[in-house]
Design a protein around this motif. Structure first.
Motif, PDB file in Angstrom:
ATOM      1  N   ASP A 179       0.851  -1.222   0.071  1.00 17.04           N
ATOM      2  CA  ASP A 179      -0.075  -0.020  -0.059  1.00 17.04           C
ATOM      3  C   ASP A 179       0.794   1.369   0.103  1.00 17.04           C
ATOM      4  O   ASP A 179       0.382   2.292  -0.029  1.00 17.04           O
ATOM      5  N   LEU A 180       2.166   1.135  -0.134  1.00 16.39           N
ATOM      6  CA  LEU A 180       2.988   2.217   0.057  1.00 16.39           C
ATOM      7  C   LEU A 180       2.856   3.544  -0.839  1.00 16.39           C
ATOM      8  O   LEU A 180       2.736   4.406  -0.750  1.00 16.39           O
ATOM      9  N   THR A 181       2.827   2.986  -2.444  1.00 16.76           N
ATOM     10  CA  THR A 181       2.859   3.965  -3.348  1.00 16.76           C
ATOM     11  C   THR A 181       1.491   4.188  -3.809  1.00 16.76           C
ATOM     12  O   THR A 181       1.395   4.950  -4.584  1.00 16.76           O
ATOM     13  N   ASN A 182       0.512   3.602  -3.310  1.00 11.73           N
ATOM     14  CA  ASN A 182      -0.822   3.935  -3.542  1.00 11.73           C
ATOM     15  C   ASN A 182      -1.292   4.118  -5.069  1.00 11.73           C
ATOM     16  O   ASN A 182      -0.629   3.419  -5.929  1.00 11.73           O
ATOM     17  N   PHE A 183      -1.910   5.043  -5.626  1.00 13.18           N
ATOM     18  CA  PHE A 183      -2.247   5.265  -7.011  1.00 13.18           C
ATOM     19  C   PHE A 183      -0.954   5.807  -7.631  1.00 13.18           C
ATOM     20  O   PHE A 183      -1.103   5.910  -8.779  1.00 13.18           O
ATOM     21  N   GLU A 184       0.022   6.349  -7.021  1.00 15.49           N
ATOM     22  CA  GLU A 184       0.997   6.709  -7.840  1.00 15.49           C
ATOM     23  C   GLU A 184       1.986   5.932  -8.461  1.00 15.49           C
ATOM     24  O   GLU A 184       2.530   6.112  -9.685  1.00 15.49           O
ATOM     25  N   ASP A 185       1.860   4.372  -8.209  1.00 18.47           N
ATOM     26  CA  ASP A 185       2.428   3.392  -8.962  1.00 18.47           C
ATOM     27  C   ASP A 185       1.258   2.483  -9.578  1.00 18.47           C
ATOM     28  O   ASP A 185       1.010   1.355  -9.313  1.00 18.47           O
ATOM     29  N   PHE A 186       0.252   3.421 -10.381  1.00 23.03           N
ATOM     30  CA  PHE A 186      -1.123   2.517 -10.843  1.00 23.03           C
ATOM     31  C   PHE A 186      -0.475   1.449 -11.617  1.00 23.03           C
ATOM     32  O   PHE A 186      -1.315   0.355 -11.221  1.00 23.03           O
ATOM     33  N   GLY A 187       0.167   1.536 -12.622  1.00 21.77           N
ATOM     34  CA  GLY A 187       0.520   0.125 -13.382  1.00 21.77           C
ATOM     35  C   GLY A 187       1.044  -0.979 -12.648  1.00 21.77           C
ATOM     36  O   GLY A 187       1.132  -2.149 -13.459  1.00 21.77           O
ATOM     37  N   SER A 188       1.523  -0.881 -11.450  1.00 19.21           N
ATOM     38  CA  SER A 188       1.947  -2.056 -10.850  1.00 19.21           C
ATOM     39  C   SER A 188       0.915  -3.138 -10.303  1.00 19.21           C
ATOM     40  O   SER A 188       1.184  -4.241  -9.818  1.00 19.21           O
ATOM     41  N   GLY A 189      -0.306  -2.556 -10.248  1.00 15.13           N
ATOM     42  CA  GLY A 189      -1.355  -3.584  -9.907  1.00 15.13           C
ATOM     43  C   GLY A 189      -1.795  -4.579 -10.762  1.00 15.13           C
ATOM     44  O   GLY A 189      -1.407  -4.412 -11.965  1.00 15.13           O
ATOM     45  N   ALA A 190      -1.927  -5.730 -10.112  1.00  8.97           N
ATOM     46  CA  ALA A 190      -2.335  -7.206 -10.995  1.00  8.97           C
ATOM     47  C   ALA A 190      -3.706  -7.395 -11.041  1.00  8.97           C
ATOM     48  O   ALA A 190      -4.025  -8.656 -10.512  1.00  8.97           O
ATOM     49  N   ARG A 191      -4.470  -6.592 -11.205  1.00  7.82           N
ATOM     50  CA  ARG A 191      -5.888  -6.757 -11.372  1.00  7.82           C
ATOM     51  C   ARG A 191      -6.301  -7.868 -12.419  1.00  7.82           C
ATOM     52  O   ARG A 191      -5.902  -7.895 -13.403  1.00  7.82           O
TER      53      ARG A 191
END
Length: 205
Positions: A179-191
């Motif tokens: 949760d550290l980077t929140n939306f700033e690292d948007f592309g790192s999510g694996a939805r």
């Protein structure tokens, strides 16, 4: 020319009921007898910690929405006007004016694992954008002449044109390592199936 820029730190108060409730809706539905946190420091949840006999619904902890959700809004606005006049001949004046109205609004929200919405998907990030551009052009031709003792002649003709363009985009991603980077690292999510992306454009003339 007028230029303004506003940045706001907000609390997600909008929403429906039950699981989709915002902070205010959740506070109204939450049982007042349930403490905010468990003994281990984590936030309570109505469905997990409420009396089973009352069949509590799935409602987020309102305090977790207030304290842990990152919700940032921005608004940029630019207004401008310009005009000019030209005397074509004696008594005949051409006036041309133009104006522009530009606005850019955005909202970035992140629900960490400590919230009901972020717990089941390992954090959820939302980014929304809305841009509007309005253009206005007005052209007038004014004529005035004197007829002596017979009076004066006044005539006015004009043409105007207006156009407005609106573009929108909304993105949702989840399944973050931290949760550290929140939306700033948007592309790192694996939805699963990738991020949800919706865009739109409207033109009016």
């Amino acid at each position: 020319l007028l230029l303004s820029r506003v940045n706001t730190t907000a609390i997600p108060t909008n929403g429906g009921s039950n699981q989709s409730a915002g902070a205010i809706g959740a506070a109204l539905q939450y049982y007042p007898t349930i403490p905010v946190r468990r003994p281990d420091g984590t936030f309570t949840l109505l469905a997990d910690d409420g009396p089973a006999a009352l069949t509590p619904s799935t409602v987020p902890n309102p305090v977790s929405l207030v304290q842990d959700v990152t919700d940032l809004l921005g608004d940029t606005r630019v207004l401008s006007n310009v005009f000019g006049e030209y005397t074509v001949m004696k008594g005949l004046v051409l006036r041309i004016s133009g104006g522009a109205d530009y606005s850019s609004r955005w909202r970035d929200t992140y629900y960490p694992r400590t919230t009901l919405q972020g717990r089941g998907v390992d954090g959820e990030a939302r980014r929304g954008r809305n841009e509007q551009l309005g253009l206005l052009n007005e052209n007038t031709l004014a004529y005035q002449t004197s007829l002596g003792s017979f009076g004066t002649v006044n005539a006015l003709g004009g043409y105007s044109r207006q156009k407005q363009t609106t573009t929108t985009s909304n993105m949702i991603n989840s399944n973050y390592v931290s949760d550290l980077t929140n939306f700033e690292d948007f592309g790192s999510g694996a939805r699963p199936n990738g991020p949800s992306v919706t865009t739109g454009r409207n033109d009016f003339t």
